[in-house]
Design an enzyme around this catalytic site. Structure first.
Site, PDB file in Angstrom:
ATOM      1  N   ARG A 142       2.880  13.778  -5.083  1.00 49.67           N
ATOM      2  CA  ARG A 142       1.931  13.155  -5.995  1.00 49.67           C
ATOM      3  C   ARG A 142       2.600  13.001  -7.355  1.00 49.67           C
ATOM      4  NH1 ARG A 142      -1.008  17.350  -3.344  1.00 49.67           N
ATOM      5  NH2 ARG A 142      -2.625  16.551  -1.934  1.00 49.67           N
ATOM      6  N   LYS A 167      -3.041  20.001  -6.215  1.00 45.36           N
ATOM      7  CA  LYS A 167      -4.422  19.642  -5.917  1.00 45.36           C
ATOM      8  C   LYS A 167      -5.090  20.756  -5.109  1.00 45.36           C
ATOM      9  CE  LYS A 167      -7.048  15.617  -4.344  1.00 45.36           C
ATOM     10  NZ  LYS A 167      -6.965  14.269  -3.710  1.00 45.36           N
ATOM     11  N   HIS A 242       1.097   5.773  -6.434  1.00 47.70           N
ATOM     12  CA  HIS A 242       0.618   6.584  -5.313  1.00 47.70           C
ATOM     13  C   HIS A 242       0.969   5.948  -3.966  1.00 47.70           C
ATOM     14  CE1 HIS A 242      -1.741   9.967  -3.912  1.00 47.70           C
ATOM     15  NE2 HIS A 242      -2.382   9.188  -3.069  1.00 47.70           N
ATOM     16  N   ARG A 245       3.783   7.389  -2.014  1.00 43.74           N
ATOM     17  CA  ARG A 245       3.404   8.533  -1.165  1.00 43.74           C
ATOM     18  C   ARG A 245       2.913   8.036   0.189  1.00 43.74           C
ATOM     19  NH1 ARG A 245       1.543  13.937  -1.411  1.00 43.74           N
ATOM     20  NH2 ARG A 245      -0.514  14.354  -0.506  1.00 43.74           N
ATOM     21  N   HIS A 276      -1.759  18.420   1.919  1.00 46.81           N
ATOM     22  CA  HIS A 276      -3.147  18.140   2.269  1.00 46.81           C
ATOM     23  C   HIS A 276      -3.873  19.450   2.586  1.00 46.81           C
ATOM     24  CE1 HIS A 276      -2.201  13.722   3.544  1.00 46.81           C
ATOM     25  NE2 HIS A 276      -2.445  13.839   2.258  1.00 46.81           N
ATOM     26  N   TYR A 285      -3.540   8.223   7.870  1.00 47.01           N
ATOM     27  CA  TYR A 285      -2.353   7.370   7.837  1.00 47.01           C
ATOM     28  C   TYR A 285      -2.092   6.696   9.180  1.00 47.01           C
ATOM     29  CZ  TYR A 285      -1.214   9.537   3.361  1.00 47.01           C
ATOM     30  OH  TYR A 285      -1.247   9.961   2.069  1.00 47.01           O
TER      31      TYR A 285
END
Length: 308
Positions: A142, A167, A242, A245, A276, A285
């Site tokens: 990120r 995150k 982003h 990524r 994640h 994805y």
């Protein structure tokens, strides 16, 4: 009204205590409480929530997103205040994830080359952005994680990055390819030669050694995107940082398909690498790229053909 603002403080402390950063939501909900105070309303109602959510106050947050913030706060209040109305879902269209832009190798090369032409001619700035965007492209980090790296977080001898409290408050290790270590070592040497003792604690720094700021990084990215034709002048939408990524994740999955690996078995590895909190976020994805879907279909066809 003091009660409502105090309740908001308790709600935010609870959410952040669970590991959510909740910074943008906190700002929006504080604005909502101010709106309630201006209307001398002590209890949340659907009418007031919708009235606030539809005010043109923040072009970066949709009406649905603002109402979602209020809905969570109202659910919290309704536990102790039965008069609180929780705005129902379906008032606005549901939030949709932005469709990722999948960069080509040529586009990434063009972006990194353009970064090397940034002024000043003999400054550090061009090398900072060249290596910053390059690192994000090859690791899927990120932007906040890359900007937040400290020099002590980058172990180029072992080829490891330490991402601290990213995150949801998670930390993780990110292994680096040897060629990436060579590139980052080159940047570190340039940084030390340019700044010496004036260099701050962060790995990627501004021209005078301070921390990079999100808004300036995005401005540089938008400028470079226009220069190489990814955006037109005046565009407010288009490829994002982003999306580098997204490309990393999708290219990894496509490579596993092509090499015949069991993608479902390996998916938790990618989920951990990307930071994640739930493998469900990584599954997204699988449907985000036509190339990836075609690779999955080919694998399925081969399995059916091989079946007796």
């Amino acid at each position: 009204m003091t009660t409502l603002r105090s309740a908001l403080e308790q709600y935010l402390n609870m959410r952040q205590g669970f590991g959510y950063k909740y910074q943008h939501q906190a700002r929006r909900l504080a604005d909502f409480v101010t709106f309630m105070e201006q209307h001398e309303a002590a209890t949340i109602t659907t009418r007031l929530a919708v009235s606030w959510a539809t005010l043109p106050v923040d072009r970066h947050a949709s009406w649905a997103l603002r109402l979602t913030d209020v809905r969570g706060f109202a659910r919290h209040l309704a536990i102790t205040d039965p008069e609180t109305e929780v705005p129902p879902t379906g008032i606005f269209p549901p939030l949709k994830r932005a469709k990722p832009y999948i960069y080509s190798d040529a586009e990434i090369d063009a972006l990194l080359t353009a970064a090397l032409a940034l002024p000043p001619a003999h400054g550090l700035r061009r090398w900072t952005y060249h290596h910053l965007f390059g690192l994000i492209a090859v690791t899927g980090m990120r932007i906040s994680e890359a900007i937040g790296l400290h020099r002590d977080d980058v172990d180029l001898d072992e080829g490891l990055l330490t991402i601290r409290r990213s995150k949801f408050g998670k930390s993780r290790l990110v292994p680096l390819h040897p060629t990436t270590c060579v590139a980052l070592r080159c940047y570190a040497e340039r940084r030390e030669a340019h700044l010496g003792s004036r260099c701050g604690p962060h790995f990627f720094v501004a021209e005078r050694g301070g921390r990079l700021l999100h808004q300036y990084v995005h401005r540089v990215f938008w400028r470079l995107s226009r220069e190489i034709g990814l955006r037109c002048a005046g565009d407010h939408t288009g490829p994002r940082i982003h999306d580098l990524r997204h490309r990393f994740a999708i290219q990894t999955l496509v490579g596993w398909h092509r090499d015949g690996f069991d993608v479902e078995q390996r998916l938790p590895m990618l989920s951990t690498y990307l930071g994640h909190t739930c493998v469900r976020d990584t599954y997204w994805y699988l449907s985000a790229s036509p190339e990836l879907m075609q690779a999955a279909v080919r694998r399925l066809d081969q399995r059916w053909e091989a079946a007796p």
